[in-house]
Design a protein around this motif. Structure first.
Motif, mmCIF file in Angstrom:
data_model
loop_
_atom_site.group_PDB
_atom_site.id
_atom_site.type_symbol
_atom_site.label_atom_id
_atom_site.label_comp_id
_atom_site.label_asym_id
_atom_site.label_seq_id
_atom_site.Cartn_x
_atom_site.Cartn_y
_atom_site.Cartn_z
ATOM 1 N N VAL A 79 0.964 -0.982 -0.183
ATOM 2 C CA VAL A 79 0.137 -0.129 -0.004
ATOM 3 C C VAL A 79 0.643 1.351 -0.351
ATOM 4 C CG1 VAL A 79 -1.806 1.371 1.433
ATOM 5 C CG2 VAL A 79 -2.134 -1.104 1.041
ATOM 6 N N VAL A 80 0.683 2.132 -0.889
ATOM 7 C CA VAL A 80 1.495 3.314 -1.050
ATOM 8 C C VAL A 80 0.518 4.428 -0.368
ATOM 9 C CG1 VAL A 80 2.539 4.778 -2.726
ATOM 10 C CG2 VAL A 80 2.578 2.533 -3.220
ATOM 11 N N PRO A 81 0.935 5.020 0.740
ATOM 12 C CA PRO A 81 0.083 6.025 1.347
ATOM 13 C C PRO A 81 -0.182 7.511 0.434
ATOM 14 C CG PRO A 81 2.195 5.836 2.504
ATOM 15 C CD PRO A 81 2.097 4.728 1.484
ATOM 16 N N GLU A 82 -1.108 8.137 0.546
ATOM 17 C CA GLU A 82 -1.402 9.170 -0.100
ATOM 18 C C GLU A 82 -0.834 9.209 -1.572
ATOM 19 O OE1 GLU A 82 0.477 12.514 2.146
ATOM 20 O OE2 GLU A 82 -1.328 12.448 3.474
ATOM 21 N N CYS A 83 -1.364 8.131 -2.428
ATOM 22 C CA CYS A 83 -0.820 7.986 -3.765
ATOM 23 C C CYS A 83 -2.055 8.277 -4.408
ATOM 24 C CB CYS A 83 -0.673 6.727 -3.959
ATOM 25 S SG CYS A 83 -2.094 5.380 -3.738
ATOM 26 N N ILE A 84 -3.173 8.928 -3.968
ATOM 27 C CA ILE A 84 -4.434 9.218 -4.828
ATOM 28 C C ILE A 84 -4.679 10.725 -4.534
ATOM 29 C CG2 ILE A 84 -6.942 8.960 -5.186
ATOM 30 C CD1 ILE A 84 -6.414 6.000 -4.713
ATOM 31 N N THR A 85 -4.945 11.581 -5.449
ATOM 32 C CA THR A 85 -4.829 13.073 -5.415
ATOM 33 C C THR A 85 -6.203 13.713 -4.528
ATOM 34 O OG1 THR A 85 -5.558 13.392 -7.266
ATOM 35 C CG2 THR A 85 -3.140 13.453 -6.794
ATOM 36 N N SER A 86 -7.335 12.818 -4.903
ATOM 37 C CA SER A 86 -8.714 13.512 -4.541
ATOM 38 C C SER A 86 -9.436 12.388 -4.400
ATOM 39 C CB SER A 86 -9.198 14.730 -5.611
ATOM 40 O OG SER A 86 -9.262 13.997 -6.741
ATOM 41 N N ARG A 87 -10.776 12.777 -4.031
ATOM 42 C CA ARG A 87 -12.168 11.869 -4.149
ATOM 43 C C ARG A 87 -12.481 11.426 -5.456
ATOM 44 N NH1 ARG A 87 -17.845 12.974 -0.486
ATOM 45 N NH2 ARG A 87 -18.652 10.893 -1.204
#
Length: 332
Positions: A79-87
């Motif tokens: 799991v790569v934390p904070e790898c997605i920018t938005s909802r």
């Protein structure tokens, strides 16, 4: 040109592999009375800055839900934390995982109550690919074929990881003896598993043939299936060498494991019944055989390949198998 996401490369992309690994590890754990992961549970570790915007109570509940297991997955790179920018970005990744060609996840519920789960077929396809990759990692001199002796004919017992140098130069005689004993236990276990599968198939075929013979009004078909032959303790192939069981297993085999249609079954049976040994049959008899094949098509397909059993048991120092598919390194 940007590479499209596929089954083969989905775990090379940090956003997709993070979502899938969270589902694999946590989808069966209950949260707020239900299983499956809600968007809030995916956003908590994956959306940049989202954790800091949460109500303290929600943050506490989610931290307790994931526990130390999330830290382990992050440390492994699963799991790569904070790898997605938005909802919205998360929604797009989820949609691509859910839609063709991946069909990797499903959702239940709507709006705030929506929950996501990984599709079992996708999970096992990943396991199959991992098996293939693990075997490819061994060099030719690390592959040994073991003589089976009493095991089922045509069975192959292959051991990976012991090369000739390790066996002959470093292993003690005591260790070699332990390996030989362990090998014999594995062979015995495999033989028992194989017998369970083939024996169960034989019992189902006996039951269905007995029912077919009892219900048919055709004297010709009763002559073709002697009652004593159904119950005689013979090898499966000899008991069912009629146009009712073995033949339909072979049809599924020719169909590459895909359930045959009625038309395919009918064509197959008509061709088979043109054999001189079945020339006593009338058109209505042949249609009864077609009906038998259609009624049992699911069974003949589910047990394909009917006489095969394979076992894969391996251990690696890497992360869980789905994250290793095709040398799964995170692509930036």
């Amino acid at each position: 040109m940007k590479e499209k996401v596929s089954v083969k490369n989905v775990f090379e992309k940090k956003q997709y592999k993070s979502i899938l690994n969270l589902l694999i590890d946590f989808q069966n754990k209950e949260f707020q009375g239900c299983t499956g992961l809600r968007p809030i549970q995916l956003r908590y570790p994956l959306e940049k800055g989202y954790k800091d915007t949460l109500d303290p109570k929600d943050r506490h509940n989610l931290k307790e839900f994931f526990g130390s297991r999330l830290d382990v997955l992050i440390k492994r790179g699963s799991v790569v934390p904070e790898c997605i920018t938005s909802r919205n970005a998360l929604s797009q990744f989820l949609r691509r995982l859910k839609d063709p060609p991946l069909n990797a996840i499903v959702s239940t519920g709507r709006h705030m109550g929506i929950r996501y789960r990984i599709v079992p077929d996708f999970y096992y396809q990943g396991l199959r690919l991992d098996n293939i990759n693990i075997l490819r990692n061994f060099s030719h001199d690390q592959i040994q074929e073991i003589e089976l002796g009493i095991a089922p004919s045509h069975a192959k017992f292959i051991v990976y990881g012991f090369d000739d140098m390790l066996r002959h130069k470093y292993l003690s005689e005591e260790t070699k003896t332990k390996i030989d004993r362990a090998t014999q236990k594995i062979i015995a276990g495999y033989t028992a598993l194989h017998s369970c599968k083939v024996g169960t198939i034989a019992e189902v075929c006996k039951k269905e043939l007995t029912k077919f013979r009892r219900e048919t009004k055709s004297v010709r078909l009763k002559e073709l299936i002697p009652e004593d032959a159904i119950h005689r303790e013979l090898e499966l192939y000899h008991i069912f060498y009629y146009p009712f069981s073995i033949a339909f297993f072979e049809l599924v085999e020719k169909n590459n494991g895909v359930k045959p249609t009625r038309k395919e079954i009918s064509n197959f049976v008509h061709k088979m019944c043109s054999d001189p040994q079945y020339n006593i049959l009338e058109p209505e008899d042949i249609e009864e055989i077609v009906d038998f094949g259609c009624r049992n098509a699911d069974f003949f397909t589910y047990v394909h390949p009917w006489n095969d059993v394979a076992i894969s048991l391996y251990q690696t120092m890497d992360e869980p198998f789905l994250a290793r598919i095709f040398n799964s390194q995170t692509k930036e």
